[in-house]
Every structure is written in structure tokens, then in C-alpha cells.
Write a protein that holds these residues in place. Structure first.
Motif, mmCIF file in Angstrom:
data_model
loop_
_atom_site.group_PDB
_atom_site.id
_atom_site.type_symbol
_atom_site.label_atom_id
_atom_site.label_comp_id
_atom_site.label_asym_id
_atom_site.label_seq_id
_atom_site.Cartn_x
_atom_site.Cartn_y
_atom_site.Cartn_z
ATOM 1 N N LEU B 116 13.091 -1.637 -5.328
ATOM 2 C CA LEU B 116 14.322 -1.716 -6.097
ATOM 3 C C LEU B 116 14.939 -0.343 -6.334
ATOM 4 C CD1 LEU B 116 13.129 -4.303 -8.763
ATOM 5 C CD2 LEU B 116 15.129 -4.623 -7.307
ATOM 6 N N HIS B 117 14.090 0.654 -6.588
ATOM 7 C CA HIS B 117 14.643 1.918 -7.081
ATOM 8 C C HIS B 117 14.381 3.115 -6.189
ATOM 9 C CE1 HIS B 117 15.490 -0.212 -10.783
ATOM 10 N NE2 HIS B 117 14.244 -0.629 -10.820
ATOM 11 N N ALA B 118 13.542 2.963 -5.167
ATOM 12 C CA ALA B 118 13.288 4.105 -4.282
ATOM 13 C C ALA B 118 13.443 3.629 -2.844
ATOM 14 C CB ALA B 118 11.904 4.676 -4.533
ATOM 15 N N SER B 119 14.671 3.263 -2.508
ATOM 16 C CA SER B 119 14.892 2.597 -1.225
ATOM 17 C C SER B 119 14.757 3.556 -0.048
ATOM 18 C CB SER B 119 16.267 1.933 -1.214
ATOM 19 O OG SER B 119 17.195 2.792 -1.817
ATOM 20 N N ASP B 120 14.642 4.860 -0.319
ATOM 21 C CA ASP B 120 14.518 5.794 0.798
ATOM 22 C C ASP B 120 13.113 5.825 1.368
ATOM 23 O OD1 ASP B 120 14.054 6.756 -1.804
ATOM 24 O OD2 ASP B 120 13.804 8.796 -1.029
ATOM 25 N N LEU B 121 12.143 5.218 0.669
ATOM 26 C CA LEU B 121 10.768 5.230 1.170
ATOM 27 C C LEU B 121 10.581 4.162 2.252
ATOM 28 C CD1 LEU B 121 8.737 5.531 -2.151
ATOM 29 C CD2 LEU B 121 9.360 7.348 -0.560
ATOM 30 N N THR B 122 9.732 4.479 3.225
ATOM 31 C CA THR B 122 9.386 3.472 4.224
ATOM 32 C C THR B 122 8.290 2.574 3.657
ATOM 33 O OG1 THR B 122 7.627 4.796 5.160
ATOM 34 C CG2 THR B 122 9.827 5.137 6.066
ATOM 35 N N GLY B 123 8.049 1.465 4.332
ATOM 36 C CA GLY B 123 7.019 0.530 3.870
ATOM 37 C C GLY B 123 5.678 1.211 3.732
ATOM 38 N N PRO B 150 -3.132 -12.065 -9.142
ATOM 39 C CA PRO B 150 -3.508 -11.751 -10.530
ATOM 40 C C PRO B 150 -4.776 -12.462 -10.996
ATOM 41 C CG PRO B 150 -1.153 -12.069 -10.398
ATOM 42 C CD PRO B 150 -1.703 -12.365 -9.028
ATOM 43 N N HIS B 151 -4.959 -13.735 -10.623
ATOM 44 C CA HIS B 151 -6.099 -14.463 -11.160
ATOM 45 C C HIS B 151 -7.431 -13.967 -10.608
ATOM 46 C CE1 HIS B 151 -5.596 -16.619 -7.356
ATOM 47 N NE2 HIS B 151 -6.861 -16.927 -7.469
ATOM 48 N N GLN B 152 -7.375 -13.151 -9.568
ATOM 49 C CA GLN B 152 -8.618 -12.643 -8.992
ATOM 50 C C GLN B 152 -9.091 -11.358 -9.674
ATOM 51 O OE1 GLN B 152 -6.910 -12.578 -5.084
ATOM 52 N NE2 GLN B 152 -8.107 -14.333 -4.401
ATOM 53 N N LEU B 153 -8.304 -10.877 -10.650
ATOM 54 C CA LEU B 153 -8.667 -9.642 -11.339
ATOM 55 C C LEU B 153 -9.085 -9.946 -12.777
ATOM 56 C CD1 LEU B 153 -5.672 -7.409 -10.214
ATOM 57 C CD2 LEU B 153 -7.898 -7.627 -9.131
ATOM 58 N N SER B 154 -9.823 -9.019 -13.373
ATOM 59 C CA SER B 154 -10.186 -9.186 -14.786
ATOM 60 C C SER B 154 -8.988 -8.815 -15.655
ATOM 61 C CB SER B 154 -11.362 -8.287 -15.121
ATOM 62 O OG SER B 154 -10.939 -6.935 -15.108
ATOM 63 N N GLY B 155 -9.056 -9.189 -16.940
ATOM 64 C CA GLY B 155 -7.961 -8.895 -17.861
ATOM 65 C C GLY B 155 -7.627 -7.407 -17.908
ATOM 66 N N GLY B 156 -8.654 -6.584 -17.971
ATOM 67 C CA GLY B 156 -8.430 -5.152 -18.026
ATOM 68 C C GLY B 156 -7.760 -4.629 -16.766
ATOM 69 N N MET B 157 -8.218 -5.127 -15.612
ATOM 70 C CA MET B 157 -7.625 -4.683 -14.342
ATOM 71 C C MET B 157 -6.162 -5.110 -14.247
ATOM 72 S SD MET B 157 -10.784 -5.606 -11.847
ATOM 73 C CE MET B 157 -10.356 -4.806 -10.307
ATOM 74 N N ARG B 158 -5.883 -6.328 -14.718
ATOM 75 C CA ARG B 158 -4.499 -6.798 -14.692
ATOM 76 C C ARG B 158 -3.610 -5.899 -15.541
ATOM 77 N NH1 ARG B 158 -6.500 -12.515 -14.477
ATOM 78 N NH2 ARG B 158 -6.925 -12.397 -16.682
ATOM 79 N N GLN B 159 -4.123 -5.518 -16.727
ATOM 80 C CA GLN B 159 -3.294 -4.677 -17.589
ATOM 81 C C GLN B 159 -3.122 -3.299 -16.964
ATOM 82 O OE1 GLN B 159 -0.899 -5.121 -19.318
ATOM 83 N NE2 GLN B 159 -1.558 -5.604 -21.377
ATOM 84 N N ARG B 160 -4.157 -2.803 -16.275
ATOM 85 C CA ARG B 160 -3.997 -1.529 -15.570
ATOM 86 C C ARG B 160 -2.934 -1.637 -14.492
ATOM 87 N NH1 ARG B 160 -8.251 2.243 -16.386
ATOM 88 N NH2 ARG B 160 -9.830 1.329 -17.747
ATOM 89 N N ALA B 161 -2.939 -2.777 -13.794
ATOM 90 C CA ALA B 161 -1.927 -2.974 -12.750
ATOM 91 C C ALA B 161 -0.526 -3.008 -13.369
ATOM 92 C CB ALA B 161 -2.197 -4.259 -11.975
ATOM 93 N N MET B 162 -0.408 -3.677 -14.540
ATOM 94 C CA MET B 162 0.883 -3.703 -15.234
ATOM 95 C C MET B 162 1.323 -2.279 -15.586
ATOM 96 S SD MET B 162 2.446 -6.603 -15.812
ATOM 97 C CE MET B 162 3.508 -6.296 -17.221
ATOM 98 N N ILE B 163 0.350 -1.486 -16.056
ATOM 99 C CA ILE B 163 0.678 -0.108 -16.434
ATOM 100 C C ILE B 163 1.082 0.685 -15.194
ATOM 101 C CG2 ILE B 163 -0.310 2.037 -17.335
ATOM 102 C CD1 ILE B 163 -1.899 0.278 -19.312
ATOM 103 N N ALA B 164 0.353 0.463 -14.081
ATOM 104 C CA ALA B 164 0.728 1.127 -12.831
ATOM 105 C C ALA B 164 2.171 0.804 -12.486
ATOM 106 C CB ALA B 164 -0.195 0.677 -11.700
ATOM 107 N N MET B 165 2.543 -0.470 -12.666
ATOM 108 C CA MET B 165 3.904 -0.911 -12.371
ATOM 109 C C MET B 165 4.892 -0.173 -13.266
ATOM 110 S SD MET B 165 5.475 -4.696 -12.251
ATOM 111 C CE MET B 165 4.430 -5.620 -12.526
ATOM 112 N N ALA B 166 4.516 -0.010 -14.531
ATOM 113 C CA ALA B 166 5.434 0.598 -15.487
ATOM 114 C C ALA B 166 5.614 2.096 -15.257
ATOM 115 C CB ALA B 166 4.946 0.338 -16.916
ATOM 116 N N VAL B 167 4.568 2.772 -14.756
ATOM 117 C CA VAL B 167 4.672 4.236 -14.703
ATOM 118 C C VAL B 167 4.855 4.780 -13.288
ATOM 119 C CG1 VAL B 167 3.295 4.445 -16.785
ATOM 120 C CG2 VAL B 167 2.178 4.645 -14.555
ATOM 121 N N ILE B 168 4.908 3.898 -12.296
ATOM 122 C CA ILE B 168 4.943 4.382 -10.908
ATOM 123 C C ILE B 168 6.171 5.253 -10.645
ATOM 124 C CG2 ILE B 168 6.091 2.330 -9.952
ATOM 125 C CD1 ILE B 168 4.141 2.656 -7.524
#
Lengths: 319, 527
Positions: B116-123, B150-168
Motif C-alpha cells: 500500500l505505501h511502499a510501491s517502489d519495492l519489488t516483491g 493466524p490460527h497456526q501461531l500462539s497468541g504471543g506470536m500473533r501479537q508480535r506479528a501485529m506489532i511487526a505490521m504496525a512498525v514496519i
């Protein structure tokens, strides 16, 4: 693999139970094929002779077992009622094989129409923000759902056949003669089958999407800066399709199994009509095979739905 | 810098946020603390442009640096917000399971930020960046997480992934709305540490929303306390804790269960590791194994049995509270179900010396039938009891009287008798749940996280209510909680479970002062 084996065993067991039920039902209902062939005026001697010929005098269990034995060997038997010519009996395979493509193509076209029309319609409806549009869609789908398909068939025939003259009512084109013409003729019966189901599916999809729109992950998608469109198609649609697929499966099974009315209205030589006439003439071998066929199709469609479910929702295969 | 100036937000004319002023300097973590309904989440969602369409900004403005994101009387500018959402401000939500799309792989969902926000990057570059960020937020097995749902991860891992999404994208503002509430204590601490680390490294402003004062104290530089839509007090964290000015803030701080307060009103009871002295046994559990059936309910494949509780042995005395602690999945709930006979797949023995043991559930929102009235719900256990035991049959009139009596005793007025659960608050519902459990006068009650879903001030009231019933009726409680401090306040003895085994059991003070097991020490440290 285990999953598939389980499904196949269930299928076989269901087919067995259905065939027993159909056989028992035939024992219970009054009247038999002999009267329907010879009429009420025949002498008792002639009737007795025909009964012996058809093997109707054997005890029921023995008849069922020998029928199952034949079917398992691939011999579906011959029709009591229909014959190829004066000297030859009509094998059930041939009789049904002739009519099956008509019903299957009818169902296929109807299903394609439903999917092609209902999904955009449902998404459009879920997206529509104006109250007027929402109310209009509500009334429109309600009306479409309420019309019985035979009446819809009459309207379609009148409108497209007589007013617009897009097809010739009653002018059924056999698929052996002219395949495109055959499909063209089937389009309108399929349309009258499809319209109520399109309305139902669109309504169902719309409700499902509105429920999904309230889910937490939608808010997450917006927080990332997704546009409405991206949220709708990229996130919501797939999740909203889950219940819709089950619903579609039920509808498809219903269409395949219940084409009788429309075949009657449009004069299509499909299996629906064959089933009706075979029941009234007590043509046991034909009815039994038709019922097994319908059962098979219904189970098969549910099986496909199950597979599709697993493809769309990764959580299911883990359960 | 983020500035919320005199903000009011109304739903259908009712203001839920009233003249709120907040400022977050660059690199600062501001905690907004308040109970449910205080308007803290609506404030955050309005700031993010995510509040539902029915909400209207009735006064004030929101600034992001010098740009006015929202202003009273102006319709929400979706295009403007979209330019900020994700890239310049992002959000971490409370429930990582439902906040991630269940049918998409985690990697793809995080990558969507870049799409969405860094369209200059390649896949290729995008994937690399996601994997890098996963490692940064402590997801060591980054490749596996990338391809997981998501269901294959633990609660903590999911929240880390959410944080990764927020700070990337290194946004200037990260809003975290109760990001640790749905997680176990040990994971909670890791997530708080992670947020602090990110704040140090990326220097983003953070808005941390919580009901938990202690959490705010550990993470935030400044704190604002909200009540009924207003900011009642704000300032430096330590100042607020050391010398709160407002009565409400004082109440909040006092309501937080802590160990010191127990000493003050310590129960004068003679407790040993075996329980309250000189009392008869009310429950004996011996060599209990509880199993969980795995696999499908198929005709052909046999079910696999998995032990979830192994060799549990303990006794409980009349009138005592035994606290049961452990992380989620340790077998607390399985054990309590086995004791109540709900789970029948057990080995070993459970002997009750009281009749009709009862249970109080965690979630008062879903455990009361929404279609019945409060009066009906309170009478239901009596009705069931009289069906099972004819000698206890009651007339309709007596039953109603008993229900009214119970309603008063849980501290509620007559007028609630004909209301339905949806018309009550969470605390009131939990009072009704307690009333339901106690109306048949059981000797033994299992309380499964009875206060976890409640605000701190309500928590304190419910715990007080339970204690007063206990004294009056000589009740025994098996009190289950993940919150060590709550358990400490309530319990005479404590039992610690880990992976289906009871690792430690003893008098509360003993266990807290002198934990024998490493695991217990770890739990206590984290709390």
C-alpha cells in the motif's frame, strides 16, 4: 487420503440405504407394472405370465439381492415399460444416458447464472450506502424469491419466446442435432430456475458481508490505510463466502434433483420427466437407478463444497 | 507531535468523549488509563480515523504535526486519513486472533502495508523487509511465520506479528489499544518490553491504552486518567502514582490488587500447607488424570487420548479458598470440569463432601441466557434442584422469595428482577452469576476467572462480595485466575499448575515468600 476413503465409504453406505428405501417404498405403494403394461382388461393368465417373465413372483429379498448383484456387475437392467423396438428391451443405461445430458446442462447453466449474477449483486448490495437502494434491493429480491419457478417459466416463455421471439417455445433442439442450438434453448429454462436462487444467494451474501464488515480484522485493514474497495475485495469477500458456499451447495443439489417442474413447463426430455412417468408406470429398474443417481449427485456436490471450504478457510483442515 | 485539542465525540447525540486534551511529544509514550466506558478507546479510534461512521466530532481538532486530521463540523476526510493510516500512524489491537484476517497468511497481511505505501519495492524486497521486521519483533522462525495462517501461531506470536505490521514502515505514531490484555502474564511482559524497545529504536510517539495502571506505570512516560469521557488527571507517571490528586485516580490505584493490602486486613486464620486447621474435608482429589479426546468423531478411526491433567492430588477444607494459578493451557479449566463431573473421561478419584458443587464463570456476558429475566435466571438452579431431589421441591412463591432475597444479598435492587442480562453492566451480571451459583447453598464453588473480565474497581467489589458470602455460608472456593495478585488477595492456600501437573501447593504467604519451584518464582517475578 484417509479423508477420501472416509467420504467414499459414507457415499457407498448412503447409496445402499437409499436403494433399500426406494425398493421398500415400491413394495408398499399399490399397483404394479403388470397392470400398467397390460391395462385392466387383461386376463389373469396373461398377467401371471408377465409377472413370471419379469421375475416379480420371487420373494422381495431375493429380488433385491439379484438386482444389487446385477448393478454391481454393471448391468443396470432393462426398463419394464420402454422398449427399443418390437423385439428388443430398452436397457436403463441407454434410456437414462439419453436424458441425463439435458438435465445436467440445464443445471450447469442455471448454476453458472446464479454464481455470475448473485456474487456481484450481493457485493453491490452490501456496498450500497443509500437507503433507497437498500430498500429497492430488499423488495426486488423478496419478489424474485417468492415467485414459483413454474410461473416464472411461463413469464420467461411469454416474454422471450412470444414477445421478443428470442427462442421458439416448444421447439426443443436435441443436443445430438445442434449443440449450440440446444444450449440456446436451455438458457431460458435455466434462467427461470436461476432467478429465485440468484435473489436468495445475493441476499445471503449481502448479510454475510455485513456481518463480516463488523469483524476486527476489517478495522485492522482500515488502520493500514486500505481503501473501501480493497477491504471489500481483499479481505471481506473471501471470509463472507464461507457460509454462502454451503448455501450454494444446497441450492445446486436442489436444482439437480428437482428439475422436474421446469422440464415439464419447457417440454425438456430430461430425467425429471422420466422419473415422474416411471414412477406412475411402476417402472422399478428405471426409478431405482434415477434415485441412486440423484443421491449420488447431491452427495457429490456436498463433497465439492467440503473441498472448497478447505481451500478457502485454512483453519478447517486442522480441525 | 500529536495534539488532541478539546475533542468531543458523540454517538447519536450522546457524548462519550468530552473536551479531551492530550499531547504526545515525539518519541514519548503516553498512557491513557481508564475503565470500560471511559472513552479511551473512542478517543484512540477517532485519532486513527477508525471510529464508526455514526460517531461525530462535535468539538475540537486533532493535529498530526501541523496537519489538522479532524476538526469539528468537517466531514471525515477519508483520503487525508488514508495517506496517514499505515504509513504515518498505525495501530495494535487487543485481540490478535480476530484482528488478523483468518483466511490470509500472516506474511501477506504484513506485506500489505508495503504494497500500500511502499510501491517502489519489488516483491522480493518486500518479502525480505517483512522477514527482517519479524526478526526484529522477536519472531525467530520468521520464514515459518511468514507462511503461517493466524490460527497456526500462539497468541504471543500473533501479537508480535501485529506489532511487526504496525512498525514496519516506522510510523511517527503507534496506537496500542490494550495490546496485552488477551495474553498470558509472561507473554505480556515480553510484549511490553518489545514496545519499549521499538520506541527507543524508532523514536515513535506511542499512545498506550490500558485499564491496568501497573502496566502503564511500567511502560509510559506520562499518563492521562480518563473517566466518563473526560481526562480527570494527567502528568508524569511517578507523580500520579506517588501523589494522585483526584479522588478517582486514588480509587483506581487502591483498587489494584496488591500484596501489601492483604497484610492490612489479613484473615486471622490458622492456615497450613494442608489447609485451614481443624476443619473437615470438603473435597478430596486423588491421583486424578484427565484426558482430552483428539481427532474427528469418525466411525472408523479410534480417538486418541491426550492427558491434560496428570496425577493431581489435593484436599480442600470447609471454608477455605484455594487459589489455582497457571498459564493458559496448563489444565486449570480441565481440572475444574473434572471435579464438577462435566468431563467424565478421567482416572483416579474425586470425592465431594458437599452437595451440588457450583461454578462461577469468567465471562458474565455470554454465560447468562440473554432471553431470560434476572428473576428467572436466579430461580433456575432451584427448579433444577427440585427436579433432581423431590424433598427439596419449593412452591413458586417460595422460590420467587428466595430469588428476591438473593438479589438483595448480591447487592442489587428489586427493580432488576424483571430485567434481562443485556440491560446490566458487567459487574452486575457477575453478581447475578454469583447469586445463581449460591442460591442452592452449595458448600463448594469453583470460580473460574470470575473477575478477569471486569474493571479494577468492580473487581474489588466482586471479590469483597465473594468473601462476605464465604464467611456467612462457610463456603469453599476453588479460585482460578491468571492474575497472581488477585489470587493472593483471595486465597488461603495456593496451588500452581504447569503443563497439567500440580507443581506446588502451600499456604499463600508461604508460597509467595518462599517459592520452592523455579516455575513459581518465575510466575511471581512476572506479576
Amino acid at each position: 487420503m484417509k479423508y477420501l476413503a472416509k467420504k467414499i465409504i459414507t457415499l457407498i453406505m448412503t447409496l445402499f440405504l437409499v436403494s433399500v428405501a426406494a425398493f421398500v417404498a415400491f413394495q408398499i405403494i399399490p399397483g404394479d407394472v403388470v397392470t400398467s403394461i397390460l391395462g385392466t382388461e387383461a386376463t389373469p393368465e396373461r398377467e401371471e405370465q408377465l409377472r413370471e417373465e419379469l421375475g416379480l413372483n420371487d420373494p422381495p429379498v431375493k429380488r433385491y439381492v439379484s438386482w444389487v448383484g446385477d448393478v454391481l456387475k454393471g448391468d443396470l437392467g432393462v426398463s419394464y415399460r420402454y422398449s427399443k423396438n418390437m423385439n428388443e428391451m430398452m436397457p436403463v443405461t441407454e434410456l437414462i444416458g439419453d436424458k441425463l445430458p439435458v438435465t445436467l446442462w440445464l443445471a450447469a447453466i442455471a448454476v453458472i447464472l446464479i454464481i455470475v449474477a448473485a456474487i456481484p449483486l450481493g457485493v453491490f448490495w452490501a456496498k450500497s450506502k443509500s437507503h433507497a437502494m437498500d430498500a429497492f434491493m430488499g423488495v426486488f429480491t423478496q419478489a424474485a424469491m417468492a415467485i414459483p419457478s413454474f410461473f416464472l417459466g411461463i413469464i420467461v416463455t411469454y416474454l422471450f419466446g412470444i414477445v421478443f421471439k428470442v427462442f421458439a417455445p416448444g421447439g426443443y433442439v436435441s443436443y445430438q442435432d445442434n449443440f449450440p442450438g440446444f444450449l440456446g434453448y436451455l438458457f431460458f429454462p435455466a434462467l427461470s430456475v436461476a432467478i429465485p436462487k440468484i435473489a436468495m444467494t445475493a441476499r445471503f451474501l449481502r448479510n454475510s458481508m455485513l456481518t463480516e464488515m463488523k469483524a476486527d480484522y476489517v478495522r485492522t485493514a482500515y488502520s493500514k490505510g486500505c481503501s473501501d474497495r480493497r477491504v471489500m475485495y481483499g479481505h471481506v469477500l473471501r471470509n463472507a463466502m464461507m457460509p454462502v458456499i454451503t448455501f450454494l451447495g444446497m441450492i445446486i443439489a436442489e436444482i439437480v434433483a428437482g428439475s422436474i417442474v421446469v422440464e415439464q413447463v419447457f417440454g425438456l426430455p430430461g430425467i425429471g420427466r422420466l422419473l415422474i412417468s416411471s414412477i406412475s408406470t411402476r417402472d422399478f429398474p428405471v426409478v431405482e437407478i434415477l434415485i441412486l443417481y440423484i443421491t449420488f449427485v447431491v452427495i457429490f456436490v456436498y463433497f465439492l463444497v467440503d473441498i472448497l471450504y478447505r481451500v478457502i478457510d485454512p483453519r478447517i483442515s486442522n480441525r | 507531535m500529536i495534539k488532541i485539542e478539546n475533542l468531543s465525540v458523540a454517538f447519536d447525540g450522546a457524548e462519550v468523549v468530552k473536551n479531551v486534551n492530550l499531547e504526545i511529544a515525539d518519541g514519548e509514550i503516553l498512557g491513557v488509563v481508564g475503565e470500560s466506558g471511559s472513552g479511551k478507546s473512542v478517543t484512540a479510534l477517532t485519532l486513527m480515523g477508525l471510529v464508526s461512521k455514526e460517531a461525530a466530532v462535535t468539538s475540537g481538532r486533532i493535529f498530526y504535526d501541523d496537519v489538522v486530521l479532524a476538526s469539528a463540523g468537517r466531514p471525515r476526510d477519508m483520503a487525508l486519513y488514508r495517506a496517514y493510516q499505515g504509513s504515518r500512524m498505525s495501530m495494535v489491537f487487543q485481540e490478535p486472533m480476530t484482528s488478523l484476517n483468518p483466511t490470509k497468511r500472516v506474511g501477506g497481511q504484513v506485506e500489505e502495508m508495503l504494497r500500500l505505501h511502499a510501491s517502489d519495492l519489488t516483491g522480493e524486497q518486500r518479502k525480505e523487509r517483512v522477514l527482517e521486521t519479524f526478526l526484529k519483533v522477536g519472531l525467530k522462525d520468521a520464514k515459518r511465520v511468514y507462511d503461517s495462517y493466524p490460527h497456526q501461531l500462539s497468541g504471543g506470536m500473533r501479537q508480535r506479528a501485529m506489532i511487526a505490521m504496525a512498525v514496519i514502515l516506522h510510523p511517527g505514531l503507534v496506537v496500542a489499544d490494550e495490546p496485552t490484555t488477551a495474553l498470558d502474564v509472561s507473554v505480556q511482559n515480553q510484549i511490553i518490553a518489545l514496545l519499549r524497545e521499538i520506541n527507543k529504536e524508532q523514536k515513535n510517539s506511542m499512545l498506550f491504552i490500558t485499564h491496568d495502571l501497573n502496566l502503564a506505570r511500567r511502560l509510559c512516560h506520562r499518563v492521562a486518567v480518563m473517566k466518563d469521557g473526560r481526562v480527570v488527571e494527567s502528568g508524569n507517571v511517578e507523580e500520579i502514582f506517588e501523589s494522585p490528586k483526584e479522588a478517582y485516580t486514588k480509587r483506581l490505584i487502591e483498587a489494584v490488587p496488591s500484596r501489601i493490602k492483604k497484610e492490612e486486613k489479613a484473615k486471622q486464620r490458622n492456615v497450613t500447607a494442608e489447609g485451614v486447621k481443624a476443619e473437615e474435608n470438603i473435597l478430596e482429589v486423588k491421583d486424578l488424570n484427565v484426558f482430552y479426546k483428539e481427532g474427528s468423531n469418525s466411525l472408523f478411526s479410534g480417538k486418541k487420548k491426550k492427558p491434560v491433567v496428570s496425577e493431581a492430588s489435593f484436599i480442600m477444607k470447609r471454608g477455605e479458598t484455594l487459589g489455582l494459578v497457571g498459564e493458559s493451557g496448563c489444565g486449570k479449566t480441565s481440572l475444574s470440569k473434572a471435579i464438577l463431573g462435566i468431563n467424565k473421561d478421567i482416572e483416579g478419584s474425586v470425592i465431594h463432601y458437599s452437595t451440588r458443587p457450583q461454578m462461577i464463570f469468567q465471562d458474565p456476558y455470554s454465560s447468562l441466557n440473554p432471553s431470560k429475566t434476572i428473576g428467572w435466571l436466579l430461580q433456575e438452579p432451584l427448579r433444577v434442584q427440585s427436579l433432581a431431589d423431590k424433598t427439596k421441591a419449593m412452591t413458586d412463591k417460595d422460590r420467587e422469595a428466595a430469588a428476591y432475597d438473593m438479589l438483595h444479598r448480591v447487592g442489587m435492587e428489586d427493580k432488576y428482577f424483571y430485567r434481562r442480562p443485556s440491560q446490566l453492566s458487567g459487574g452486575q451480571r457477575q453478581r447475578i452469576s454469583i447469586g445463581q451459583a449460591l442460591i442452592t447453598r452449595p458448600g463448594f464453588v469453583i470460580a473460574d476467572e470470575p473477575v478477569s473480565a471486569l474493571d479494577v474497581t468492580i473487581q474489588a467489589q466482586i471479590m469483597e462480595l465473594m468473601r462476605s458470602f464465604q464467611e456467612e455460608m462457610k463456603l469453599s472456593f476453588l479460585f482460578i485466575s491468571h492474575d497472581i495478585n488477585v489470587v493472593y488477595q483471595m486465597s488461603d492456600r495456593i496451588m500452581v499448575m504447569k503443563e497439567g501437573r500440580i507443581v506446588e501447593i502451600g499456604a499463600t504467604k508461604e508460597v509467595f515468600d518462599n517459592p520452592k519451584e523455579e516455575y513459581t518464582r518465575q510466575l511471581l517475578r512476572e506479576a
